[in-house]
Design an enzyme around this catalytic site. Structure first.
Site, PDB file in Angstrom:
ATOM      1  N   GLY A  25     -57.670   0.686   4.851  1.00 61.75           N
ATOM      2  CA  GLY A  25     -57.198   0.051   5.743  1.00 61.75           C
ATOM      3  C   GLY A  25     -57.899   0.185   7.174  1.00 61.75           C
ATOM      4  O   GLY A  25     -57.885   0.511   8.719  1.00 61.75           O
ATOM      5  N   ALA A  26     -59.220  -0.403   6.797  1.00 59.96           N
ATOM      6  CA  ALA A  26     -60.065  -0.636   8.097  1.00 59.96           C
ATOM      7  C   ALA A  26     -60.757  -1.908   8.876  1.00 59.96           C
ATOM      8  O   ALA A  26     -61.338  -1.699   9.641  1.00 59.96           O
ATOM      9  CB  ALA A  26     -61.539  -0.279   7.476  1.00 59.96           C
ATOM     10  N   GLY A  29     -57.428  -0.738  13.973  1.00 56.95           N
ATOM     11  CA  GLY A  29     -56.898   1.157  14.383  1.00 56.95           C
ATOM     12  C   GLY A  29     -58.390   2.054  14.147  1.00 56.95           C
ATOM     13  O   GLY A  29     -59.168   1.621  14.229  1.00 56.95           O
ATOM     14  N   ILE A  30     -57.706   2.904  13.568  1.00 57.64           N
ATOM     15  CA  ILE A  30     -58.996   4.107  13.167  1.00 57.64           C
ATOM     16  C   ILE A  30     -59.375   4.081  12.521  1.00 57.64           C
ATOM     17  O   ILE A  30     -60.717   3.950  12.500  1.00 57.64           O
ATOM     18  CB  ILE A  30     -57.777   5.347  13.164  1.00 57.64           C
ATOM     19  CG1 ILE A  30     -57.270   5.854  14.143  1.00 57.64           C
ATOM     20  CG2 ILE A  30     -58.868   7.141  13.024  1.00 57.64           C
ATOM     21  CD1 ILE A  30     -56.086   6.687  13.779  1.00 57.64           C
ATOM     22  N   TYR A 181     -42.069  10.298   5.324  1.00 56.87           N
ATOM     23  CA  TYR A 181     -42.716   9.743   5.788  1.00 56.87           C
ATOM     24  C   TYR A 181     -44.274  11.376   6.103  1.00 56.87           C
ATOM     25  O   TYR A 181     -45.171  11.265   5.559  1.00 56.87           O
ATOM     26  CB  TYR A 181     -42.601   9.367   7.442  1.00 56.87           C
ATOM     27  CG  TYR A 181     -44.204   8.750   8.250  1.00 56.87           C
ATOM     28  CD1 TYR A 181     -44.810   8.103   7.809  1.00 56.87           C
ATOM     29  CD2 TYR A 181     -44.637   9.769   9.029  1.00 56.87           C
ATOM     30  CE1 TYR A 181     -46.989   7.993   8.667  1.00 56.87           C
ATOM     31  CE2 TYR A 181     -45.476  10.079   9.601  1.00 56.87           C
ATOM     32  CZ  TYR A 181     -46.829   8.554   8.841  1.00 56.87           C
ATOM     33  OH  TYR A 181     -47.457   8.544   9.669  1.00 56.87           O
ATOM     34  N   LYS A 185     -47.221  11.398   4.092  1.00 57.16           N
ATOM     35  CA  LYS A 185     -48.603  12.165   5.068  1.00 57.16           C
ATOM     36  C   LYS A 185     -49.220  13.592   4.480  1.00 57.16           C
ATOM     37  O   LYS A 185     -50.062  13.524   4.113  1.00 57.16           O
ATOM     38  CB  LYS A 185     -48.382  11.789   6.329  1.00 57.16           C
ATOM     39  CG  LYS A 185     -48.472  10.436   7.134  1.00 57.16           C
ATOM     40  CD  LYS A 185     -48.972   9.364   6.622  1.00 57.16           C
ATOM     41  CE  LYS A 185     -50.125   9.723   7.655  1.00 57.16           C
ATOM     42  NZ  LYS A 185     -51.369   8.977   7.223  1.00 57.16           N
TER      43      LYS A 185
END
Length: 295
Positions: A25-26, A29-30, A181, A185
């Protein structure tokens, strides 16, 4: 800011120059900021994500992210990777190893979020969050571990809440936000916690990192309160700076922790460290910031 006992992160003699980070997920965002911070040190960044075409509400693709990593001083590989799909993950890891010769750091960052009670949850949303968040962390870790064993200072860093959130008797974090959710996590945290002991003898550090406050990303802008929340958030740079301090720590001693971003930076740089630099609204007070949804 909550009180905490400062701690020490023993620094590794190994720099990030020439090291390879596999970050899920790069593209934004973070995850993107963690990659960019490492690229400035000369690292190789594997952008393992799905976005290949621009999205009207979400900035960045794997290709634009890769270009930015190179501009920052690193090398980059943009690879299409769906963390729900075993063949996709296996192929992405193989491509990373073929390109850069190995993997030194895995950052489990990819995540799916939704907001609804158990009764109102569409099971497609539940299955999506569980498959990306918990299963994706498990799957990416599984395929990276053989390569991490060969690295000199290997790390697995997962962007997920501290384990204590699962057993907090004062605040029911599941019900306060979204049971499904939060479950997904914390599943990421459980996987990483288990790995910290499984891989201890291998010297592979396994830690989690979570923000104390909301972080100004597209998720906050689009799903968690819009402009009001953005104005009361910190920059994603606080997470990338904290991640940098963790993954440059000595892997054999920096493991089994549930880190909070500001605690990392204040422990490393001292209590006088300027946290104000991370506020999206300059001049805002710490008390103006919104706490993260699981904090």
């Amino acid at each position: 800011m909550a009180n905490f006992e400062p701690f020490t992160i023993v620094k590794s003699k190994e720099s990030l120059k020439g090291k390879t980070l596999f970050i899920t997920g790069a593209s934004r965002g973070i995850g993107y900021e963690i990659g960019l911070r490492a690229a400035k040190e000369g690292a190789n960044i594997v952008i393992a994500a799905k976005t290949t075409e621009p999205h009207p509400k979400l900035e960045g693709t794997i290709y634009t992210a890769a270009a930015d990593m190179v501009k920052a001083g690193g090398k980059a590989l943009a690879v299409v990777c769906d963390v729900r799909d075993e063949k996709s993950v296996a192929a992405a890891v193989a491509k990373a190893v073929e390109t850069f010769g190995g993997i030194d750091v895995l950052v489990n960052n990819a995540s799916a979020i939704y907001q609804s009670s158990v009764e109102e949850t569409d099971m497609k949303h539940y299955d999506l969050s569980m498959s990306i968040n918990t299963r994706g962390t498990f799957l990416c870790s599984k395929y990276c571990i053989p390569h991490l064993r060969k690295a000199k200072n290997p790390h697995i860093l997962t962007i997920s809440p501290p384990l204590q959130a699962a057993t907090d008797l004062k605040v029911n974090w599941f019900a306060r936000y979204c049971t499904g959710y939060v479950f997904s996590k914390l599943g990421m945290t459980f996987v990483t916690h288990g790995l910290s002991e499984e891989l201890r003898e291998d010297g592979i550090a396994c830690n989690t990192l979570w923000p104390r406050t909301m972080v100004g990303t597209a998720v906050v802008q689009n799903l968690l309160g819009g402009e009001d929340s953005m104005q009361k958030s910190r920059s994603p740079l606080i997470m990338s700076d904290a991640a940098f301090e963790i993954i440059t720590g000595e892997s054999k001693t920096t493991t089994g922790n549930f880190f909070i971003d500001d605690e990392v930076l204040l422990s490393v740089h001292g209590q006088q460290f300027d946290m104000g630099q991370y506020r999206l609204v300059k001049g805002a007070k710490e008390t103006d910031l919104y706490p993260d949804i699981i904090m």
